[in-house]
Write an enzyme that holds these catalytic residues in place. Structure first.
Site, PDB file in Angstrom:
ATOM      1  N   LYS A   9       0.822  -1.215   0.000  1.00 22.18           N
ATOM      2  CA  LYS A   9       0.000   0.000   0.000  1.00 22.18           C
ATOM      3  C   LYS A   9       0.853   1.261   0.000  1.00 22.18           C
ATOM      4  O   LYS A   9       0.471   2.289   0.548  1.00 22.18           O
ATOM      5  CB  LYS A   9      -0.982   0.013   1.180  1.00 22.18           C
ATOM      6  CG  LYS A   9      -1.750  -1.273   1.408  1.00 22.18           C
ATOM      7  CD  LYS A   9      -2.305  -1.861   0.112  1.00 22.18           C
ATOM      8  CE  LYS A   9      -3.342  -0.960  -0.564  1.00 22.18           C
ATOM      9  NZ  LYS A   9      -3.814  -1.557  -1.857  1.00 22.18           N
ATOM     10  N   SER A  10       2.006   1.167  -0.654  1.00 24.24           N
ATOM     11  CA  SER A  10       2.914   2.318  -0.744  1.00 24.24           C
ATOM     12  C   SER A  10       3.012   2.897  -2.148  1.00 24.24           C
ATOM     13  O   SER A  10       3.869   3.735  -2.413  1.00 24.24           O
ATOM     14  CB  SER A  10       4.317   1.916  -0.263  1.00 24.24           C
ATOM     15  OG  SER A  10       4.311   1.539   1.090  1.00 24.24           O
ATOM     16  N   GLY A  11       2.158   2.417  -3.065  1.00 25.22           N
ATOM     17  CA  GLY A  11       2.203   2.922  -4.428  1.00 25.22           C
ATOM     18  C   GLY A  11       2.873   1.968  -5.396  1.00 25.22           C
ATOM     19  O   GLY A  11       3.336   2.389  -6.452  1.00 25.22           O
ATOM     20  N   THR A  12       2.896   0.687  -5.048  1.00 28.20           N
ATOM     21  CA  THR A  12       3.580  -0.313  -5.876  1.00 28.20           C
ATOM     22  C   THR A  12       3.056  -0.333  -7.311  1.00 28.20           C
ATOM     23  O   THR A  12       3.833  -0.272  -8.272  1.00 28.20           O
ATOM     24  CB  THR A  12       3.415  -1.721  -5.272  1.00 28.20           C
ATOM     25  OG1 THR A  12       3.602  -1.657  -3.858  1.00 28.20           O
ATOM     26  CG2 THR A  12       4.412  -2.689  -5.888  1.00 28.20           C
ATOM     27  N   ASN A  13       1.746  -0.450  -7.457  1.00 27.78           N
ATOM     28  CA  ASN A  13       1.163  -0.561  -8.793  1.00 27.78           C
ATOM     29  C   ASN A  13       1.424   0.694  -9.623  1.00 27.78           C
ATOM     30  O   ASN A  13       1.674   0.607 -10.837  1.00 27.78           O
ATOM     31  CB  ASN A  13      -0.341  -0.824  -8.690  1.00 27.78           C
ATOM     32  CG  ASN A  13      -0.649  -2.187  -8.093  1.00 27.78           C
ATOM     33  OD1 ASN A  13       0.061  -3.147  -8.344  1.00 27.78           O
ATOM     34  ND2 ASN A  13      -1.698  -2.263  -7.298  1.00 27.78           N
ATOM     35  N   TRP A  14       1.359   1.831  -8.993  1.00 26.88           N
ATOM     36  CA  TRP A  14       1.639   3.099  -9.676  1.00 26.88           C
ATOM     37  C   TRP A  14       3.083   3.106 -10.203  1.00 26.88           C
ATOM     38  O   TRP A  14       3.336   3.462 -11.356  1.00 26.88           O
ATOM     39  CB  TRP A  14       1.396   4.250  -8.704  1.00 26.88           C
ATOM     40  CG  TRP A  14       1.527   5.619  -9.289  1.00 26.88           C
ATOM     41  CD1 TRP A  14       1.469   5.977 -10.615  1.00 26.88           C
ATOM     42  CD2 TRP A  14       1.733   6.835  -8.576  1.00 26.88           C
ATOM     43  NE1 TRP A  14       1.617   7.328 -10.754  1.00 26.88           N
ATOM     44  CE2 TRP A  14       1.790   7.883  -9.527  1.00 26.88           C
ATOM     45  CE3 TRP A  14       1.873   7.143  -7.217  1.00 26.88           C
ATOM     46  CZ2 TRP A  14       1.986   9.212  -9.158  1.00 26.88           C
ATOM     47  CZ3 TRP A  14       2.060   8.465  -6.851  1.00 26.88           C
ATOM     48  CH2 TRP A  14       2.117   9.490  -7.818  1.00 26.88           C
ATOM     49  N   HIS A  62       7.580  -7.415  -1.600  1.00 30.37           N
ATOM     50  CA  HIS A  62       6.990  -6.675  -0.481  1.00 30.37           C
ATOM     51  C   HIS A  62       7.676  -6.920   0.865  1.00 30.37           C
ATOM     52  O   HIS A  62       7.490  -6.133   1.794  1.00 30.37           O
ATOM     53  CB  HIS A  62       5.520  -7.069  -0.306  1.00 30.37           C
ATOM     54  CG  HIS A  62       4.566  -6.322  -1.188  1.00 30.37           C
ATOM     55  ND1 HIS A  62       4.747  -5.015  -1.570  1.00 30.37           N
ATOM     56  CD2 HIS A  62       3.391  -6.711  -1.736  1.00 30.37           C
ATOM     57  CE1 HIS A  62       3.732  -4.625  -2.328  1.00 30.37           C
ATOM     58  NE2 HIS A  62       2.900  -5.637  -2.452  1.00 30.37           N
ATOM     59  N   ARG A 112       6.264   5.326   1.550  1.00 33.14           N
ATOM     60  CA  ARG A 112       5.079   6.173   1.727  1.00 33.14           C
ATOM     61  C   ARG A 112       4.875   6.466   3.211  1.00 33.14           C
ATOM     62  O   ARG A 112       5.200   5.639   4.071  1.00 33.14           O
ATOM     63  CB  ARG A 112       3.838   5.469   1.161  1.00 33.14           C
ATOM     64  CG  ARG A 112       2.584   6.332   1.126  1.00 33.14           C
ATOM     65  CD  ARG A 112       1.404   5.542   0.581  1.00 33.14           C
ATOM     66  NE  ARG A 112       0.221   6.384   0.398  1.00 33.14           N
ATOM     67  CZ  ARG A 112      -0.972   5.934   0.028  1.00 33.14           C
ATOM     68  NH1 ARG A 112      -1.135   4.630  -0.182  1.00 33.14           N
ATOM     69  NH2 ARG A 112      -1.984   6.761  -0.117  1.00 33.14           N
ATOM     70  N   SER A 167      -4.723   3.053   4.191  1.00 35.04           N
ATOM     71  CA  SER A 167      -4.940   2.354   2.932  1.00 35.04           C
ATOM     72  C   SER A 167      -5.003   0.845   3.151  1.00 35.04           C
ATOM     73  O   SER A 167      -5.871   0.160   2.589  1.00 35.04           O
ATOM     74  CB  SER A 167      -3.831   2.702   1.938  1.00 35.04           C
ATOM     75  OG  SER A 167      -4.009   2.031   0.719  1.00 35.04           O
ATOM     76  N   TYR A 179       6.705   8.357  -2.129  1.00 32.13           N
ATOM     77  CA  TYR A 179       5.374   8.442  -2.724  1.00 32.13           C
ATOM     78  C   TYR A 179       4.893   9.880  -2.810  1.00 32.13           C
ATOM     79  O   TYR A 179       4.340  10.306  -3.821  1.00 32.13           O
ATOM     80  CB  TYR A 179       4.411   7.607  -1.870  1.00 32.13           C
ATOM     81  CG  TYR A 179       2.977   7.607  -2.330  1.00 32.13           C
ATOM     82  CD1 TYR A 179       2.497   6.597  -3.164  1.00 32.13           C
ATOM     83  CD2 TYR A 179       2.084   8.595  -1.917  1.00 32.13           C
ATOM     84  CE1 TYR A 179       1.173   6.577  -3.573  1.00 32.13           C
ATOM     85  CE2 TYR A 179       0.759   8.586  -2.329  1.00 32.13           C
ATOM     86  CZ  TYR A 179       0.317   7.576  -3.159  1.00 32.13           C
ATOM     87  OH  TYR A 179      -0.999   7.570  -3.563  1.00 32.13           O
TER      88      TYR A 179
END
Length: 204
Positions: free
Chosen positions: A44-49, A99, A121, A129, A184
């Site tokens: 939930k730190s912006g991995t996909n982005w 992760h 993040r 998140s 992030y």
């Protein structure tokens, strides 16, 4: 309903997609290649982005790849069975997502020249998140209140373990030439600036 998680060397693993046997194989058997690019994040730190950004850079802005192939195939999570299987058989440069904390990563990485991007993040936003993410899945038997989740987060008793230990461990690598630390919040500021600039340019 699925079990919450199982523990492995002090780290709670979500049973749905991370198995202890795979994590052990990642650490002891997986061979990191010098040409690999590794994306490291606490969940939930912006991995996909970040995966989308890196993939667009690799294709020089051509969106066809990201539009036609899901991100878990473009940058498999190595600690999952499916991701590990794909990565061990993949030829050429690999884009790898991970992760877990530093002590569970592949030992071969530490003597390699593989490039790493570590995305951090704000823990407050990670906590919120994560709480709502798990609450919106069927992977958790009984999601506690946000207050109780907050207490467990501080103690590291949440899936993937302590955010604080994760950061402390991986930041010990930040002086290496092949290790890039991103934040992030900085990415978000840049994204907003680019959006505003683009909109102003369009109107002009």
């Amino acid at each position: 309903m699925m079990p919450d998680y199982s523990w492995f060397e002090g780290i709670p693993l979500p049973d749905m997609w991370v198995q202890k046997e795979i994590v052990e194989d990642v650490r002891n058997k997986f061979v990191v290649k010098d040409e690999d690019l590794i994306i490291l994040t606490y969940p939930k730190s912006g991995t996909n982005w970040l995966i989308e950004i890196v993939c667009l850079i690799q294709t020089k802005g051509d969106p066809k790849w990201i539009q036609s192939v899901p991100n878990w195939e473009r940058s498999p999570w190595i600690e999952t069975k499916s991701g590990y299987t794909v990565l061990t058989s993949k030829e050429g440069p690999r884009l790898i997502s991970f992760h877990l904390p530093i002590h569970l990563f592949a030992k071969s990485f530490f003597s390699s020249k593989a490039k790493v991007i570590y995305l951090i993040r704000n823990p407050r936003d990670v906590l919120v998140s994560g709480y709502f993410f798990w609450g919106n899945t069927n992977l958790v038997k009984n999601l506690e209140s946000l207050g109780i989740y907050f207490e467990r987060f501080l103690k590291g008793n949440v899936r993937y373990g302590s955010w604080f230990e994760h950061i402390h461990g991986w930041l010990s690598m930040r002086e290496r030439d092949n290790f890039l630390v991103l934040y992030y919040e900085d990415m978000k500021k840049v994204s907003i600036c680019l959006t505003v600039t683009t909109q102003l340019g369009t109107r002009a």
